[in-house]
Design a protein around this motif. Sequence first.
Motif, PDB file in Angstrom:
ATOM      1  N   GLY A   1      15.658 -10.508 -21.673  1.00  0.00           N
ATOM      2  CA  GLY A   1      15.244 -10.844 -20.126  1.00  0.00           C
ATOM      3  C   GLY A   1      16.229 -10.416 -19.222  1.00  0.00           C
ATOM      4  N   SER A   2      17.334 -10.095 -19.649  1.00  0.00           N
ATOM      5  CA  SER A   2      18.139  -9.399 -18.487  1.00  0.00           C
ATOM      6  C   SER A   2      18.008  -7.978 -18.405  1.00  0.00           C
ATOM      7  CB  SER A   2      19.676  -9.484 -19.137  1.00  0.00           C
ATOM      8  OG  SER A   2      19.742  -8.735 -20.343  1.00  0.00           O
ATOM      9  N   ASP A   3      16.903  -7.358 -19.051  1.00  0.00           N
ATOM     10  CA  ASP A   3      16.735  -6.067 -19.040  1.00  0.00           C
ATOM     11  C   ASP A   3      15.328  -5.733 -18.211  1.00  0.00           C
ATOM     12  OD1 ASP A   3      18.887  -5.136 -20.305  1.00  0.00           O
ATOM     13  OD2 ASP A   3      18.147  -5.272 -22.241  1.00  0.00           O
ATOM     14  N   LYS A   4      14.880  -6.629 -17.416  1.00  0.00           N
ATOM     15  CA  LYS A   4      13.577  -6.551 -16.945  1.00  0.00           C
ATOM     16  C   LYS A   4      13.773  -5.583 -16.065  1.00  0.00           C
ATOM     17  CE  LYS A   4      12.332 -11.594 -17.496  1.00  0.00           C
ATOM     18  NZ  LYS A   4      11.572 -12.499 -16.590  1.00  0.00           N
ATOM     19  N   GLU A   5      14.496  -5.373 -15.251  1.00  0.00           N
ATOM     20  CA  GLU A   5      14.338  -4.108 -14.296  1.00  0.00           C
ATOM     21  C   GLU A   5      14.082  -2.868 -14.974  1.00  0.00           C
ATOM     22  OE1 GLU A   5      17.112  -3.267 -10.479  1.00  0.00           O
ATOM     23  OE2 GLU A   5      18.101  -2.717 -12.422  1.00  0.00           O
ATOM     24  N   GLU A   6      15.076  -2.714 -16.094  1.00  0.00           N
ATOM     25  CA  GLU A   6      15.015  -1.471 -16.801  1.00  0.00           C
ATOM     26  C   GLU A   6      13.352  -1.252 -17.321  1.00  0.00           C
ATOM     27  OE1 GLU A   6      17.282   0.897 -20.610  1.00  0.00           O
ATOM     28  OE2 GLU A   6      17.954  -1.054 -19.837  1.00  0.00           O
TER      29      GLU A   6
ATOM     30  N   ASN B   1       0.790  -1.252  -0.063  1.00  0.00           N
ATOM     31  CA  ASN B   1       0.048  -0.181  -0.070  1.00  0.00           C
ATOM     32  C   ASN B   1       0.802   1.153  -0.013  1.00  0.00           C
ATOM     33  OD1 ASN B   1      -2.452  -1.671   0.073  1.00  0.00           O
ATOM     34  ND2 ASN B   1      -2.511  -1.501   2.325  1.00  0.00           N
ATOM     35  N   ASN B   2       2.116   1.212   0.220  1.00  0.00           N
ATOM     36  CA  ASN B   2       2.948   2.307   0.485  1.00  0.00           C
ATOM     37  C   ASN B   2       3.876   2.428  -0.592  1.00  0.00           C
ATOM     38  OD1 ASN B   2       1.740   3.079   2.936  1.00  0.00           O
ATOM     39  ND2 ASN B   2       3.154   1.681   4.008  1.00  0.00           N
ATOM     40  N   ARG B   3       3.849   1.570  -1.604  1.00  0.00           N
ATOM     41  CA  ARG B   3       4.903   1.938  -2.611  1.00  0.00           C
ATOM     42  C   ARG B   3       4.203   1.219  -3.967  1.00  0.00           C
ATOM     43  NH1 ARG B   3       9.767  -1.678  -1.137  1.00  0.00           N
ATOM     44  NH2 ARG B   3      10.701  -0.666  -3.021  1.00  0.00           N
ATOM     45  N   HIS B   4       4.737   1.838  -4.933  1.00  0.00           N
ATOM     46  CA  HIS B   4       4.395   1.461  -6.449  1.00  0.00           C
ATOM     47  C   HIS B   4       5.086   0.160  -6.957  1.00  0.00           C
ATOM     48  CE1 HIS B   4       2.462   1.839 -10.556  1.00  0.00           C
ATOM     49  NE2 HIS B   4       3.722   1.570 -10.666  1.00  0.00           N
ATOM     50  N   THR B   5       4.633  -1.002  -7.209  1.00  0.00           N
ATOM     51  CA  THR B   5       5.393  -2.028  -7.545  1.00  0.00           C
ATOM     52  C   THR B   5       5.007  -2.351  -9.065  1.00  0.00           C
ATOM     53  OG1 THR B   5       3.822  -3.558  -6.288  1.00  0.00           O
ATOM     54  CG2 THR B   5       5.661  -2.740  -5.422  1.00  0.00           C
ATOM     55  N   ILE B   6       5.816  -3.000  -9.998  1.00  0.00           N
ATOM     56  CA  ILE B   6       5.668  -3.459 -11.090  1.00  0.00           C
ATOM     57  C   ILE B   6       6.266  -4.745 -11.317  1.00  0.00           C
ATOM     58  CG2 ILE B   6       5.349  -3.096 -13.582  1.00  0.00           C
ATOM     59  CD1 ILE B   6       5.430  -0.271 -12.940  1.00  0.00           C
ATOM     60  N   SER B   7       5.721  -5.987 -11.872  1.00  0.00           N
ATOM     61  CA  SER B   7       6.527  -6.965 -12.186  1.00  0.00           C
ATOM     62  C   SER B   7       6.054  -7.204 -13.636  1.00  0.00           C
ATOM     63  CB  SER B   7       6.019  -8.005 -10.974  1.00  0.00           C
ATOM     64  OG  SER B   7       4.567  -8.386 -11.051  1.00  0.00           O
ATOM     65  N   ILE B   8       6.969  -8.390 -13.898  1.00  0.00           N
ATOM     66  CA  ILE B   8       6.752  -8.749 -15.100  1.00  0.00           C
ATOM     67  C   ILE B   8       6.440 -10.616 -15.190  1.00  0.00           C
ATOM     68  CG2 ILE B   8       7.988  -9.516 -17.311  1.00  0.00           C
ATOM     69  CD1 ILE B   8       9.646  -7.035 -17.016  1.00  0.00           C
ATOM     70  N   ASP B   9       5.564 -10.770 -15.628  1.00  0.00           N
ATOM     71  CA  ASP B   9       4.961 -12.316 -15.569  1.00  0.00           C
ATOM     72  C   ASP B   9       5.797 -13.119 -16.950  1.00  0.00           C
ATOM     73  OD1 ASP B   9       3.949 -11.697 -17.982  1.00  0.00           O
ATOM     74  OD2 ASP B   9       1.680 -11.661 -17.210  1.00  0.00           O
ATOM     75  N   ASN B  10       5.469 -14.521 -16.799  1.00  0.00           N
ATOM     76  CA  ASN B  10       5.916 -15.243 -17.613  1.00  0.00           C
ATOM     77  C   ASN B  10       5.989 -14.952 -19.121  1.00  0.00           C
ATOM     78  OD1 ASN B  10       7.195 -16.520 -15.462  1.00  0.00           O
ATOM     79  ND2 ASN B  10       5.394 -18.155 -15.338  1.00  0.00           N
ATOM     80  N   ASN B  11       4.748 -14.412 -19.451  1.00  0.00           N
ATOM     81  CA  ASN B  11       4.215 -13.919 -20.925  1.00  0.00           C
ATOM     82  C   ASN B  11       4.837 -12.401 -21.045  1.00  0.00           C
ATOM     83  OD1 ASN B  11       2.776 -16.081 -20.940  1.00  0.00           O
ATOM     84  ND2 ASN B  11       0.893 -15.316 -20.011  1.00  0.00           N
ATOM     85  N   GLY B  12       5.891 -12.023 -20.395  1.00  0.00           N
ATOM     86  CA  GLY B  12       6.186 -10.881 -20.880  1.00  0.00           C
ATOM     87  C   GLY B  12       5.331  -9.462 -20.682  1.00  0.00           C
ATOM     88  N   GLN B  13       4.446  -9.537 -19.862  1.00  0.00           N
ATOM     89  CA  GLN B  13       3.541  -8.487 -19.719  1.00  0.00           C
ATOM     90  C   GLN B  13       3.765  -7.929 -18.354  1.00  0.00           C
ATOM     91  OE1 GLN B  13      -0.740 -10.037 -19.819  1.00  0.00           O
ATOM     92  NE2 GLN B  13      -0.387 -10.250 -21.927  1.00  0.00           N
ATOM     93  N   LEU B  14       3.456  -6.533 -18.351  1.00  0.00           N
ATOM     94  CA  LEU B  14       3.478  -5.842 -17.085  1.00  0.00           C
ATOM     95  C   LEU B  14       2.406  -5.802 -16.253  1.00  0.00           C
ATOM     96  CD1 LEU B  14       5.515  -2.427 -18.504  1.00  0.00           C
ATOM     97  CD2 LEU B  14       6.455  -4.356 -17.333  1.00  0.00           C
ATOM     98  N   ASN B  15       2.697  -6.020 -14.957  1.00  0.00           N
ATOM     99  CA  ASN B  15       1.702  -6.057 -13.850  1.00  0.00           C
ATOM    100  C   ASN B  15       1.809  -4.870 -12.950  1.00  0.00           C
ATOM    101  OD1 ASN B  15       0.465  -8.318 -15.032  1.00  0.00           O
ATOM    102  ND2 ASN B  15       1.588  -9.880 -14.101  1.00  0.00           N
ATOM    103  N   GLY B  16       1.010  -3.971 -12.989  1.00  0.00           N
ATOM    104  CA  GLY B  16       1.159  -2.915 -12.259  1.00  0.00           C
ATOM    105  C   GLY B  16       0.192  -2.945 -11.029  1.00  0.00           C
ATOM    106  N   HIS B  17       0.923  -2.510  -9.832  1.00  0.00           N
ATOM    107  CA  HIS B  17      -0.155  -2.366  -8.548  1.00  0.00           C
ATOM    108  C   HIS B  17       0.301  -0.692  -8.128  1.00  0.00           C
ATOM    109  CE1 HIS B  17      -1.071  -6.674  -8.714  1.00  0.00           C
ATOM    110  NE2 HIS B  17       0.312  -6.742  -8.869  1.00  0.00           N
ATOM    111  N   GLY B  18      -0.697   0.077  -8.016  1.00  0.00           N
ATOM    112  CA  GLY B  18      -0.113   1.652  -7.820  1.00  0.00           C
ATOM    113  C   GLY B  18      -0.691   1.749  -6.407  1.00  0.00           C
TER     114      GLY B  18
END
Length: 659
Positions: A595-600, A551-568
């Motif tokens: 795949g090595s540039d997921k963080e970017e 609840n206190n931070r914005h997090t984004i992750s990448i699933d196995n299909n290469g899509q961005l999942n955002g939680h604002g």
Amino acid sequence: MTSDSHRPGLHPLSHLKAGPTTSSSKSTARPASSTAQSSPQTFSRPRLSKYNSSRDDDLDTINDKATTTLIRRVLCPQANSSSSLEELLPPLTSSNDVDHQLYALIAIIVKEFVYSWYTKITSDQIFVNELLQVIAHCTRALEQRLRQTDVSQLVLDEIPALVEAHITSYRLAKQQSTLSGLPTSTRTIYHALNPHPGLSPIPDPAHPQSIAEQHENEASYRQLLVYGTLAVLLPTEDLENSCLRTLLGDILADLILGKEVSGRICERWFLWETIAKLVEVSQQKPRHDDKKNAQGQPEDRLRKFGLLSTEEEDRDLSYISQSRISVWIWRVLQYVYVTFLALRFIATGLFRVASRPQSTTSRIKKAYPPSATASPVNQRPVLDFRLFSMVSELLAVPQRMPWLGGLLALFQHLVLAGPGRLGDADSVLDRFLYETIQDYVLTPALLPRLLLASRTALFPVNVPAPQGAEPGRAVQTPLSMHPPTSSAAEGGNTNITNKGNANTSSAENTGPSAPEIAAIRRHCAVSILALIPRPVTRRLFGAAHNSSNNNNRHTISIDNNGQLNGHGYNNGYSGHNNTTNDSQKRQESGQTVGGSDKEETILIAAIENELLDLLEDEYCNKHLVYSIIETVLVRLVPELGERSVGELLEDRGVLFSSV
């Protein structure tokens, strides 16, 4: 003129040029890059970076010559080619660099909006010459008023306050628009928070009458703004000339403010592209060696014979394996050295300011002399400028890191209102910070660069391309001006009706297509990401792989299909409506992310959704742009805030009904 008057920038009024302007002065005479001796390439150490730098200087010089040719061809086509521009054109300001850029901008405006119909009537230059004299009178009057205005407080305090209000209102409008069961338009809530008479009523595509009424109100507002300014700046005989007054008013109100400012600058893609350009310019390093060589100084013998390593070789040497202890020691030494330089700079500046009499260093007397025309505003300490709160609100520091925002606010309070009031207005610390801003931030060379950037951005097609120059080097056409490859731009462009063309259709707009807008947005995000250190970006946006919803931070992750999942954020301004498939964005922008540039990829998506989303709506951007224009005009022409446009015109003998 003395040697001091040859410095570029705005000089004291006592040194105002009596004759015309531009390139013959020493301040604007650019060194011929052909005299710069490029170092020969040896078999062991090629000078690639040196060659590219010299080539850039050559292209800059060629571009200046092309700009001069444009000014001659448009503003003085019948003049003798052997005469210099300073003998042909009246001075606009006391700076040759500023005059050169202003005349290039005026030449484009005259060519596009005056010669398009004037050459069909006659081929003489009498009307254009008279128009130049009127413009020169207005610019000299504005320069005199600008000298009596605290530009630092205007740029770093008043304008950031408007940007901060836009950020707060836009985020709150997006949050409130999704709370109730019946969603409310973001534009409606934003306009309620920041009402503007020229932008009422709110245009609704479902009601074409509201769009036409808003366009009419906006056109009337621009006319009042321009005629009020002309009523103060124009000479009486020119103001009484209805033909000249109407023509000048239509050019400024309908073509400049309407077509360019309201129709182009307020567009999201234009603002994103402008931000990307500013970031890239700020990252460019000055080429001191090339400047010295261009001035005729002998080149270093080591560099001449290729005995010094190039940047590429230094970069290769950095890969040599070193122990962690040695790397840590060198890093600590570097930080200690940088800290020492910073402390020495601050201590030297404080002693210099404290040793001089306060009467000679008082920023209040400098900003507001007794004979000032502009009305003074409340003097604020430099540490209390709204620039700092704007940056904090932009990065959402109070929401992301409340402890950091609290510490910074406590430190600011202790310096401004604590024991001794060290940072209070006109104190030693405040005068030191003010002089530092004047010497290193708001330099005299800043205005010519801004004029050049504005001319390139507003009229990219008319920027003179030097002959023989490498394409894309001297004058690079922005991505947004490429011919659209699909239908109209995403979101649609709203046209402004004017006297010259009241029924302009949206099909005539040549804005970028939807894939180009996505590419501009991605390029801007990448530029911002390259400007901020990576550890700071990780902490700031809280991006991590496969992180859980917090609840206190914005997090984004990448699933196995290469899509961005955002939680604002739960407060709703994290831009969750703009989170899209990253693979689709990569296809639109022509970029590939492994795949090595997921963080970017995560960080780029966070910047797009949380920072660039603030400029998504064109209608909301108009509120911000018009508020900035109003603030600048009121500071330069305070009569606009004291009396109505009709009263200003009647004082000059012109009836308001005849305008």
